[in-house]
Write a protein that holds these residues in place. Structure first.
Motif, PDB file in Angstrom:
ATOM      1  N   ALA A  52       6.582   9.404  -3.812  1.00  0.00           N
ATOM      2  CA  ALA A  52       5.901   8.188  -3.409  1.00  0.00           C
ATOM      3  C   ALA A  52       4.408   8.337  -3.644  1.00  0.00           C
TER       4      ALA A  52
ATOM      5  N   LYS B  33       0.668  10.979  -9.405  1.00  0.00           N
ATOM      6  CA  LYS B  33       1.168  12.007  -8.501  1.00  0.00           C
ATOM      7  C   LYS B  33       2.334  12.722  -9.183  1.00  0.00           C
TER       8      LYS B  33
ATOM      9  N   SER C 243       5.837  -1.442  -0.188  1.00  0.00           N
ATOM     10  CA  SER C 243       5.757  -1.978   1.171  1.00  0.00           C
ATOM     11  C   SER C 243       4.300  -2.026   1.616  1.00  0.00           C
ATOM     12  N   ARG C 244       4.091  -2.712   2.710  1.00  0.00           N
ATOM     13  CA  ARG C 244       2.754  -2.810   3.291  1.00  0.00           C
ATOM     14  C   ARG C 244       2.774  -2.152   4.655  1.00  0.00           C
ATOM     15  N   SER C 245       2.003  -1.101   4.787  1.00  0.00           N
ATOM     16  CA  SER C 245       1.893  -0.370   6.058  1.00  0.00           C
ATOM     17  C   SER C 245       3.270  -0.075   6.610  1.00  0.00           C
ATOM     18  N   TYR C 246       3.551  -0.493   7.812  1.00  0.00           N
ATOM     19  CA  TYR C 246       4.822  -0.158   8.430  1.00  0.00           C
ATOM     20  C   TYR C 246       5.867  -1.249   8.258  1.00  0.00           C
ATOM     21  N   GLN C 247       5.619  -2.172   7.382  1.00  0.00           N
ATOM     22  CA  GLN C 247       6.545  -3.284   7.208  1.00  0.00           C
ATOM     23  C   GLN C 247       7.698  -2.896   6.298  1.00  0.00           C
ATOM     24  N   LYS C 248       8.671  -3.787   6.212  1.00  0.00           N
ATOM     25  CA  LYS C 248       9.892  -3.483   5.479  1.00  0.00           C
ATOM     26  C   LYS C 248       9.588  -3.270   4.002  1.00  0.00           C
ATOM     27  N   VAL C 249      10.451  -2.493   3.385  1.00  0.00           N
ATOM     28  CA  VAL C 249      10.293  -2.097   1.992  1.00  0.00           C
ATOM     29  C   VAL C 249      11.007  -3.094   1.089  1.00  0.00           C
TER      30      VAL C 249
ATOM     31  N   PHE D 137      12.625  -3.519  -2.609  1.00  0.00           N
ATOM     32  CA  PHE D 137      13.118  -2.682  -3.684  1.00  0.00           C
ATOM     33  C   PHE D 137      13.189  -3.442  -5.005  1.00  0.00           C
ATOM     34  N   GLY D 138      13.030  -2.711  -6.110  1.00  0.00           N
ATOM     35  CA  GLY D 138      13.317  -3.248  -7.427  1.00  0.00           C
ATOM     36  C   GLY D 138      14.818  -3.297  -7.639  1.00  0.00           C
TER      37      GLY D 138
ATOM     38  N   ASP E 280       0.803  -1.224   0.000  1.00  0.00           N
ATOM     39  CA  ASP E 280       0.000   0.000   0.000  1.00  0.00           C
ATOM     40  C   ASP E 280       0.833   1.270   0.000  1.00  0.00           C
ATOM     41  N   TYR E 281       2.089   1.147  -0.329  1.00  0.00           N
ATOM     42  CA  TYR E 281       2.970   2.311  -0.368  1.00  0.00           C
ATOM     43  C   TYR E 281       4.019   2.043  -1.420  1.00  0.00           C
TER      44      TYR E 281
ATOM     45  N   ARG F 287       0.308   6.362  -2.927  1.00  0.00           N
ATOM     46  CA  ARG F 287      -0.535   5.318  -2.364  1.00  0.00           C
ATOM     47  C   ARG F 287      -1.458   4.798  -3.455  1.00  0.00           C
TER      48      ARG F 287
END
Lengths: 111, 117
Positions: free
Chosen positions: A49, A57, A93-99, A101-102, A31-32, A51
């Motif tokens: 960034a 954007k 990433s999802r909410s506050y979880q780890k990102v 990367f490509g 969601d991010y 959502r």
């Protein structure tokens, strides 16, 4: 398992051109969706960034386009300049979880 | 504020040697991360921490250990270095700031270039 696929690996454009970098993701719980810019010898830094509740954007010359149904998003750089030459990473990433990367796209803008 | 700093900037090790990379942040961030960056592979998460005294494995944790004894510091250790660990290592920190597009923005350090011979 690569959850964020990025293309192309490298890109060369003329000054003033519009480079486009594409990313696709698999996890619908993401969601991010940030983009990071990295100059040689430096650490990555957040560029822009989005959502998933918006389809586009813009921040200055940088635009993210987001297609939720296709699970794809892309970065467009309008009126590209030699100073935009850098490596660009998409991420998710999802909410506050780890990102996640490509793999990065090395962009070169030639005068 | 210095942001995220990493020590050392460069290091050359021989196979089997050990070393510790230090990451420090002065932004009072809760989350800290260690990544490695290799050509064509992007940024891969090694270990991360969501708070003082806690650590968790990332995507490529084998051969590395970490510790977060103080909130501002995150240490990455290589007990017995191997040539496959030749890479550029980045530390990052973040603090979830709620529902806006900058949440979980990661702030990266300048990197440590490690060569294992």
């Amino acid at each position: 398992q690569q959850q964020v696929k990025q293309s192309p690996q490298s890109l060369i454009v003329q000054k003033g051109g519009i480079p486009i970098i594409n990313c696709a993701y698999e996890n619908t719980a993401f969601d991010y969706f940030p983009w990071y810019q990295q100059f040689p010898g430096k650490g990555p830094a957040l560029l822009i960034a989005i959502r998933p509740d918006v389809s586009e954007k813009k921040e200055g010359r940088f635009t993210i386009s987001f297609n939720k149904s296709a699970k794809q998003f892309s970065l467009h750089i309008m009126d590209s300049q030699p100073g935009d030459s850098a490596t660009y990473f998409c991420a998710a990433s999802r909410s506050y979880q780890k990102v996640t990367f490509g793999t990065g796209t090395k962009l070169q803008v030639i005068p | 504020n210095a942001g995220v700093t990493q020590t050392p900037k460069f290091r050359v090790l021989k196979t089997g040697q050990s070393m510790t990379l230090l990451c420090a942040q002065d932004m009072n961030h809760e989350y800290m991360y260690w990544y490695r960056q290799d050509p064509g592979m992007g940024l891969r998460l090694i270990h991360y921490s969501v708070g003082e005294g806690t650590t968790a494995k990332g995507e490529v944790p084998d051969g590395y250990n970490v510790s977060r004894l103080k909130k501002q510091n995150f240490l990455l250790g290589l007990e017995s270095a191997a040539p496959s660990q030749t890479s550029v290592y980045f530390c990052a920190s973040s603090y979830p700031s709620g529902w806006d597009v900058s949440y979980n923005e990661q702030f990266f350090g300048p990197g440590t270039r490690l060569t294992v011979l």
